[in-house]
Design an enzyme around this catalytic site. Structure first.
Site, PDB file in Angstrom:
ATOM      1  N   LYS A  45      28.400 -70.364  -1.313  1.00  0.00           N
ATOM      2  CA  LYS A  45      27.585 -69.948  -2.598  1.00  0.00           C
ATOM      3  C   LYS A  45      28.083 -68.542  -3.767  1.00  0.00           C
ATOM      4  O   LYS A  45      28.060 -69.427  -4.435  1.00  0.00           O
ATOM      5  CB  LYS A  45      26.570 -68.980  -1.621  1.00  0.00           C
ATOM      6  CG  LYS A  45      25.859 -68.100  -2.121  1.00  0.00           C
ATOM      7  CD  LYS A  45      24.695 -67.187  -1.790  1.00  0.00           C
ATOM      8  CE  LYS A  45      25.131 -65.867  -0.728  1.00  0.00           C
ATOM      9  NZ  LYS A  45      25.374 -64.785  -2.099  1.00  0.00           N
ATOM     10  N   ASN A  46      29.157 -68.307  -2.909  1.00  0.00           N
ATOM     11  CA  ASN A  46      29.497 -67.265  -3.735  1.00  0.00           C
ATOM     12  C   ASN A  46      30.316 -67.733  -4.522  1.00  0.00           C
ATOM     13  O   ASN A  46      30.719 -66.827  -6.298  1.00  0.00           O
ATOM     14  CB  ASN A  46      30.382 -65.797  -3.012  1.00  0.00           C
ATOM     15  CG  ASN A  46      29.371 -64.872  -2.423  1.00  0.00           C
ATOM     16  OD1 ASN A  46      27.818 -64.505  -2.703  1.00  0.00           O
ATOM     17  ND2 ASN A  46      29.545 -63.854  -1.750  1.00  0.00           N
ATOM     18  N   CYS A 139      19.396 -52.449  -4.921  1.00  0.00           N
ATOM     19  CA  CYS A 139      20.063 -53.919  -3.587  1.00  0.00           C
ATOM     20  C   CYS A 139      20.482 -52.779  -2.109  1.00  0.00           C
ATOM     21  O   CYS A 139      20.685 -51.931  -1.922  1.00  0.00           O
ATOM     22  CB  CYS A 139      21.116 -54.527  -3.557  1.00  0.00           C
ATOM     23  SG  CYS A 139      22.164 -55.302  -2.788  1.00  0.00           S
ATOM     24  N   ASP A 327      31.439 -59.422   4.204  1.00  0.00           N
ATOM     25  CA  ASP A 327      30.223 -60.372   4.202  1.00  0.00           C
ATOM     26  C   ASP A 327      30.722 -60.885   5.686  1.00  0.00           C
ATOM     27  O   ASP A 327      29.999 -61.405   5.745  1.00  0.00           O
ATOM     28  CB  ASP A 327      30.754 -61.694   2.898  1.00  0.00           C
ATOM     29  CG  ASP A 327      30.270 -61.023   1.916  1.00  0.00           C
ATOM     30  OD1 ASP A 327      29.244 -60.044   1.767  1.00  0.00           O
ATOM     31  OD2 ASP A 327      30.402 -61.700   0.908  1.00  0.00           O
ATOM     32  N   ARG A 419      19.167 -67.503   1.564  1.00  0.00           N
ATOM     33  CA  ARG A 419      19.918 -67.054   0.154  1.00  0.00           C
ATOM     34  C   ARG A 419      21.070 -67.852   0.643  1.00  0.00           C
ATOM     35  O   ARG A 419      21.998 -67.961  -0.209  1.00  0.00           O
ATOM     36  CB  ARG A 419      19.973 -66.092   0.409  1.00  0.00           C
ATOM     37  CG  ARG A 419      18.603 -65.419   0.247  1.00  0.00           C
ATOM     38  CD  ARG A 419      18.536 -63.968  -0.554  1.00  0.00           C
ATOM     39  NE  ARG A 419      19.520 -63.761  -1.843  1.00  0.00           N
ATOM     40  CZ  ARG A 419      19.671 -62.614  -2.371  1.00  0.00           C
ATOM     41  NH1 ARG A 419      19.099 -61.511  -1.935  1.00  0.00           N
ATOM     42  NH2 ARG A 419      20.395 -63.010  -3.211  1.00  0.00           N
TER      43      ARG A 419
END
Ligand code: EPU
Length: 440
Positions: A45-46, A139, A327, A419
């Protein structure tokens, strides 16, 4: 002539076909099964997010493969489409035609749902000499300012003006400069590397972040015609070129997803083989898992992770790459909840990334937070409970806890999970976990 691709169908919930999630879906996990068998890691994803954004720099048709089906990817597609790009998908291959991009504005609606949207600022500025992008705001895991991105763009000669919640940037011709980041920022490094690719002259990024996703983006930019040296070190040199061209590029495997499976195997006393991952991206985690008693081996690119009978307690401190990834902090904490002894987990990257703690305590975990550190006193067994996901990696940590807990756990608000993890419940079920998605 390339075969025409089926248009990506967007379901109203940001999930491309064939994987569809709903905001109110839940996961029901019955803990206790040891994981075994094989799993393949999806595209990162990143890495995919900045790679999609980089297509703005070169008008034409780009073909990006190994793209994970994720809500954040759909948001990026919507963002590119809102700028005038045409996007089509076929399985995990996405074609992005950026010839028609005519807008230089990214609105609040898109930026607020995904912070990485702010990365379009520099590429739009490079292409049009002007860009207007909403400020992302706060966030769940921290304030996450973008001051380093803006400082870098200013150094390249952009006039930056903040008004009405938007950043407006203007520059007739960006010029190379020396930029020394105050903090090693992944997004900031990616943003400036993309923007400097077509600036006039040489740019040097000092104290740059070194994450593998930055190296992947640099490889794509290089294929597009950029001249970049040093990606993956703390000093990146970019010699500006006048033009970049469209490319076909395959996104790297998701190291965070891979790490999540490694921990899931360890906590269940499992024995799994992970395909398609790059273990060298996860040295910090591998050493800690070995210290905790897990057996990690790599044979011909297939990584086998065997969990110990009893997990040993290990301390971790999150650091920029190649340190222990923030993460994976939440997932590792779930593992430490059932370790023999106490461990100290220190979060150095984000100021508010312990929201999973109170949810883990609903499983019976013994955790005390003091500022940046959490002390986790391992217990023999977690007890299944209804819990709520608060952010992406917290969701993964709660699944890991649920896999090791007795009885049944129910995880709600899994839209956070959608997500960043492609069909995680299907992958875990294929490894023998008793886990299912209950559709809203
Ligand atoms: N920071 C600043 N100023 C800036 C930029 C960053 O002070 O201008 C600070 C941040 O507030 C944070 C630290 O620097 O305290 C590091 O932030 P960084 O910019 O490196 O993070 P990011 O680029 O916003 C990416 C990942 C995150 C991951 C971090 C750190 C993407 C899309 N996101 O975020 O991924 O946690 O790097 O490795 O690449 C996730 O996938 O769950 C996730 C949050």
């Amino acid at each position: 002539m390339p075969r025409p691709l089926a248009r990506i169908r967007l379901t109203g919930h940001g999930m491309p076909c064939p994987y569809r999630g709903h905001k109110l879906d839940k996961l029901i996990i019955k803990g206790g099964n040891k994981l075994s068998g094989n799993v393949t890691v999806s595209g990162s994803k990143n890495a995919a997010l900045p790679i999609f954004v980089a297509t703005i720099l070169a008008p034409g048709v780009h073909e990006i493969s190994n793209v994970p089906f994720l809500a954040d990817i759909n948001t990026t597609i919507k963002l590119l489409e809102s700028l005038g790009a045409h996007v089509e998908g076929n399985g995990n291959v996405v074609k992005i035609d950026t010839s028609g991009i005519a807008t230089h504005e990214a609105t609040y609606d898109l930026v607020k749902t995904m912070r990485a949207s702010v990365l379009v600022l520099g590429p739009l500025l490079s292409r049009f000499g002007i860009a207007r992008v909403s400020l992302p705001g706060g966030c769940a895991i921290g304030a996450r300012p973008i001051d380093q991105h803006l400082k870098g763009l200013k150094a390249l000669g952009a006039e930056i003006h903040l008004a009405h919640g938007y950043v407006e940037a203007k520059a007739k011709q960006l010029k190379g400069a020396r930029i020394n980041f105050d903090v090693a920022t992944v997004g900031g490094t990616e943003h400036l590397m993309m923007t400097a690719a077509t600036a006039k002259g040489e740019t040097v990024l000092e104290n740059a972040a070194r994450e593998p996703e930055i190296v992947d983006l640099a490889a794509m930019l290089t294929l597009m015609g950029a001249k970049i040296e040093g990606a993956g070190t703390d000093t990146i040199r970019i010699m500006g070129v006048t033009e970049l061209g469209p490319v076909s590029y395959r996104v790297m495997p998701d190291r965070i997803e891979a790490g999540t499976f490694m921990i899931a195997s360890a906590i269940t006393g499992g024995d799994i083989k992970i395909h398609g991952m790059q273990l060298e991206h996860l040295d910090a985690l591998t050493f800690k898992l070995q210290d905790a008693g897990a057996d990690v081996t790599n044979k011909d690119g297939v990584v086998r992770v065997k969990g110990p009978r009893r997990i040993r307690s290990v301390n971790i401190k999150t650091r920029p790459y190649p340190g222990f990834p923030t993460d994976i902090q939440a997932q590792f904490m779930a593992l430490m909840c059932v370790a023999d002894g106490a461990s100290v987990i220190t979060e150095n990257i984000f100021e508010n990334r312990f929201m999973h703690v109170s949810e883990l305590m609903r499983f019976g975990a013994d955790i005390t937070v003091d500022g940046k550190s959490a002390t986790v006193k391992g217990i023999k067994k977690l007890s299944g409970a209804p819990v709520m996901a608060t952010d992406l990696r917290a969701s993964a940590s709660l699944i890991i806890a649920g896999l090791a807990a007795d009885n049944v756990s129910e995880l709600s608000r899994i839209y956070h999970l959608d997500r960043g993890y492609e069909t995680i419940e299907r992958k875990l079920a294929a490894l023998g976990a008793d886990i299912q998605r209950v559709k809203a």
